[in-house]
Design a protein around this motif. Structure first.
Motif: not given
Length: 154
Positions: A124-152
């Motif tokens: 878990v990282y507080a900012g947008t940077e992380h040192p795991h680019e070499a593992q080429s992670p897949e992006v999981l979009d939690v926001k688009s899974m369900n509209k209740k997952n986000t809050r303004v």
């Protein structure tokens, strides 16, 4: 038909990247806990570490519903009279806001040795940077899974 039970040779771990900005904490933690245990896989075996490696960025921008930002979190130092508390809002605004997400995920896993091993697969990282680019992670979009997952934010 025999019941399938995975062996260490059958385990295929992936790297998942989750952006926590604007996502509700409890919903995020339940998705992460499911991914860490490996329950999203058809070959899930309860006594094996089947889960993926999960990277969470923007943990300081996670959302809370209701008055949970003002709810105190307690811990004990181990000394007599050593009970301490700090609100969730104070922790999010402090030096280590990623601890809120880590504790939420930890409390959604079972309290055993395997869960402690599975927690080592969470980063878990507080900012947008992380040192795991070499593992080429897949992006999981939690926001688009369900509209209740986000809050303004208000």
């Amino acid at each position: 038909m025999k019941t399938f039970s995975a062996t260490p040779a059958d385990i295929d771990k992936k790297w998942i990247l989750i952006d926590a900005e604007g996502v509700i904490l409890g919903r995020l933690a339940s998705i992460i806990a499911m991914r860490l245990r490996g329950k999203h896989k058809a070959s899930f075996t309860p006594n094996m570490d089947m889960g993926d490696n999960v990277i969470v960025i923007n943990a300081d921008k996670v959302q809370l519903t209701g008055n949970k930002r003002d709810k105190p979190n307690y811990w004990h130092t181990g000394h007599p009279g050593g009970i301490k508390s700090r609100t969730t809002g104070e922790i999010l605004e402090g030096a280590f806001p990623e601890r809120v997400v880590t504790q939420a995920v930890k409390r959604m896993l079972p309290g055993n040795r395997l869960a402690r091993k599975q927690m080592t697969n969470l980063r878990v990282y507080a900012g947008t940077e992380h040192p795991h680019e070499a593992q080429s992670p897949e992006v999981l979009d939690v926001k688009s899974m369900n509209k209740k997952n986000t809050r303004v934010a208000y």
